[in-house]
Motif scaffolding. Structure first.
Motif, PDB file in Angstrom:
ATOM      1  N   THR A 106      73.893   5.777 -18.676  1.00 25.76           N
ATOM      2  CA  THR A 106      73.288   4.696 -19.451  1.00 25.76           C
ATOM      3  C   THR A 106      72.113   4.029 -18.735  1.00 25.76           C
ATOM      4  N   LEU A 108      68.698   3.702 -18.270  1.00 26.02           N
ATOM      5  CA  LEU A 108      67.499   4.171 -18.969  1.00 26.02           C
ATOM      6  C   LEU A 108      66.271   4.124 -18.069  1.00 26.02           C
ATOM      7  N   LEU A 162      71.400   8.666 -21.862  1.00 29.78           N
ATOM      8  CA  LEU A 162      71.631   7.856 -23.063  1.00 29.78           C
ATOM      9  C   LEU A 162      70.489   8.028 -24.067  1.00 29.78           C
ATOM     10  N   LEU A 194      64.165   3.789 -26.430  1.00 34.57           N
ATOM     11  CA  LEU A 194      65.525   3.279 -26.647  1.00 34.57           C
ATOM     12  C   LEU A 194      65.705   1.936 -25.936  1.00 34.57           C
ATOM     13  N   ALA A 195      65.137   1.836 -24.738  1.00 33.42           N
ATOM     14  CA  ALA A 195      65.220   0.557 -24.023  1.00 33.42           C
ATOM     15  C   ALA A 195      64.557  -0.544 -24.843  1.00 33.42           C
ATOM     16  N   LEU A 198      66.892  -1.535 -27.636  1.00 29.44           N
ATOM     17  CA  LEU A 198      68.004  -2.364 -27.144  1.00 29.44           C
ATOM     18  C   LEU A 198      67.509  -3.769 -26.812  1.00 29.44           C
ATOM     19  N   ARG A 207      73.855  -5.506 -27.258  1.00 25.25           N
ATOM     20  CA  ARG A 207      73.392  -4.348 -26.487  1.00 25.25           C
ATOM     21  C   ARG A 207      74.577  -3.523 -25.993  1.00 25.25           C
ATOM     22  N   ALA A 208      75.589  -4.213 -25.442  1.00 24.43           N
ATOM     23  CA  ALA A 208      76.767  -3.492 -24.945  1.00 24.43           C
ATOM     24  C   ALA A 208      77.440  -2.746 -26.088  1.00 24.43           C
ATOM     25  N   VAL A 211      75.279   0.298 -27.161  1.00 29.30           N
ATOM     26  CA  VAL A 211      75.354   1.335 -26.120  1.00 29.30           C
ATOM     27  C   VAL A 211      76.708   2.043 -26.187  1.00 29.30           C
ATOM     28  N   ARG A 212      77.773   1.274 -26.413  1.00 27.12           N
ATOM     29  CA  ARG A 212      79.102   1.891 -26.502  1.00 27.12           C
ATOM     30  C   ARG A 212      79.181   2.842 -27.691  1.00 27.12           C
ATOM     31  N   LEU A 214      76.642   4.378 -29.254  1.00 27.17           N
ATOM     32  CA  LEU A 214      75.802   5.559 -29.032  1.00 27.17           C
ATOM     33  C   LEU A 214      76.466   6.521 -28.051  1.00 27.17           C
ATOM     34  N   THR A 215      77.114   5.946 -27.038  1.00 20.81           N
ATOM     35  CA  THR A 215      77.828   6.780 -26.060  1.00 20.81           C
ATOM     36  C   THR A 215      78.915   7.601 -26.752  1.00 20.81           C
TER      37      THR A 215
END
Ligand SMILES: [Zn+2]
Ligand SMILES: [Zn+2]
Length: 454
Positions: A106, A108, A162, A194-195, A198, A207-208, A211-212, A214-215
């Motif tokens: 993750t 980036l 990511l 992507l950054a 976010l 954001r968290a 990210v979760r 997408l992960t």
């Protein structure tokens, strides 16, 4: 306790008791098998329930283990499975499963170094390579991964940046805030784009959360590409409890059964979205093997084999394996086991962080409370109406992939006094009165919409 000759391990009754294990005092030799047995029991259950629609019984199943290098739980999971395979081989048994590992990186900032920087002030210092050549800075994850490769030599590790998420067809990119790439003459690297996306989200929690999600999408895709039968996640009792409450707090309570129970997950395909963000990313070197899946939705069984183990038990386990796993877990060194990272600022904590810390503390004194949260969640129904539509992109959330219950969504909004029409332009995207933007919102469930648009 260990020094007390009278206190012998209640299991073997020969070694001195050294660890609290639920209601027993056991020795180190008896502790590790407890962790393995609890985990392998879930794997056997998985094998029984997936065999019906999986491979012929004679074939070994193939598991994709999601690893977070430095993470106690997923490291323990990998170790238990690896050790079990080794024992099966040593006993000359037919190996019941193979393990491959995927790591979503993750960080980036390192990928953004890949391209020439055309803007000043990015704050990233590039290190010179050996021959004076500029090389990409390695992420913390990459450095740690080398140690994992040495510790588990026969395991295949795949690192997934990511930023590869931008090539996911299981996410409706049109539902997310547009990037600023339209206004920029040079297409920026996927990582930077992507950054940027976010950064436009309303909060640390958002954001968290994104990210979760997408992960998770990346792991499902990786499992398909690696021809794995099942995706294994390293959540334990404690982190599943934290996830349950975090998801509920974020307005995604309806999706909790899908997030924390074992079973099949289906993600819709958004091919033909016509979104330029993804097409642009496709033209970049995305480090993919060029192998694409043609099914209209991605679906795979997702299991959590550590669901009956507390985080503190896994921490103890990592110190008892031979050799210990602790060199792989720098976050454990010099900190209390329940809170690995120091709080820099409460403003920077996401709901997920808060819940993780909370349950880390509750676990110490009231483990049954933590276990109860997970048991209760396990009883929640995965509503058939939602699964029936999963896989059809028209009726699924464009971010988390859950089926949309429009009546429910509207009711939520109504009760919160937010009629959909009144919520236009949060200033984040900068496209006032954009119809696309509104269409995008309609593709998101209530929880995801809150996450993305505030
Ligand atoms: Zn013992
Ligand atoms: Zn959603």
């Amino acid at each position: 306790m260990a020094e007390d000759a009278a206190a012998l391990c209640v299991r073997c009754k020969t070694e001195p008791a050294a660890h609290d294990l639920r209601t027993e005092n056991v020795c180190s030799k008896c502790f590790t098998p407890f962790i393995s047995a609890k985990t392998i029991k879930r794997i056997e259950q998985l094998q029984r329930s997936t065999r019906a629609f999986g491979r012929p019984a004679a074939d070994a199943q193939r598991y994709l283990v999601a690893l977070r290098p430095g993470g106690v739980s997923s490291t323990a999971l990998l170790s238990v499975l690896w050790d079990n395979v080794r024992q099966q081989r040593a006993r000359g048994q037919r190996v019941k499963f193979d393990v491959v590992v995927a790591v979503v990186d993750t960080d980036l900032s390192v990928e953004a170094d890949d391209v020439e920087r055309d803007d000043a002030g990015s704050g990233i210092v590039e290190e010179g390579g050996e021959d004076g050549q500029a090389t990409r800075r390695r992420s913390e994850t990459e450095v740690l991964l080398d140690a994992y490769r040495a510790r588990f030599p026969d395991v295949k590790f795949t690192r997934i940046p990511l930023a590869d998420a931008l090539t996911l067809d299981t996410v409706s990119w049109a539902a997310l805030p547009r990037g600023s790439s339209e206004s920029s003459p040079v297409p920026s690297a996927p990582a930077r784009r992507l950054a940027g996306l976010l950064a436009r989200l309303p909060s640390t929690t958002s954001r968290a959360d994104v990210v979760r999600l997408l992960t998770r999408h990346l792991l499902v895709r990786a499992a398909g590409r690696a021809r794995c039968d099942v995706l294994l996640l390293g959540y334990n009792t404690t982190s599943l409890a934290a996830l349950t409450l975090a998801e509920t707090a974020k307005g995604r309570g309806f999706g909790v059964p899908w997030a924390v129970q074992d079973g099949e997950i289906s993600l819709p395909s958004w091919t033909g979205d016509g979104d330029d963000t993804r097409n642009e990313a496709d033209n970049d070197d995305t480090k993919e093997n060029g192998e694409t899946h043609s099914s209209s939705s991605s679906s795979i069984p997702v299991y959590h084999p550590l669901r009956e183990l507390f985080r503190k038990e896994l921490v103890t386990y990592t110190g008892l394996t031979d050799p210990p796993l602790t060199p792989l877990l720098p976050s454990l060194a010099g900190s209390s086991s329940s809170s690995a990272r120091a709080v820099v600022s409460h403003k920077d904590l996401s709901i997920d962080d808060v819940m993780t810390r909370y349950f880390g503390e509750v676990e110490a004194s009231y483990p049954s409370v933590v276990a109860n949260v997970v048991r209760t969640t396990g009883k929640l129904e995965r509503r058939a109406a939602t699964t029936a539509t999963a896989g059809e992109s028209g009726s699924s959330c464009g971010l988390c992939g859950m089926g949309l219950d429009e009546a429910g969504d509207e009711r939520w909004r109504g009760e919160l006094g937010e009629p959909a029409a009144a919520r236009s332009g949060d200033g984040g995207g900068g496209q006032a009165g954009n119809d696309d933007d509104d269409d995008g919102r309609k593709r998101l469930c209530y929880g995801c919409e809150r996450s993305v648009y505030g």
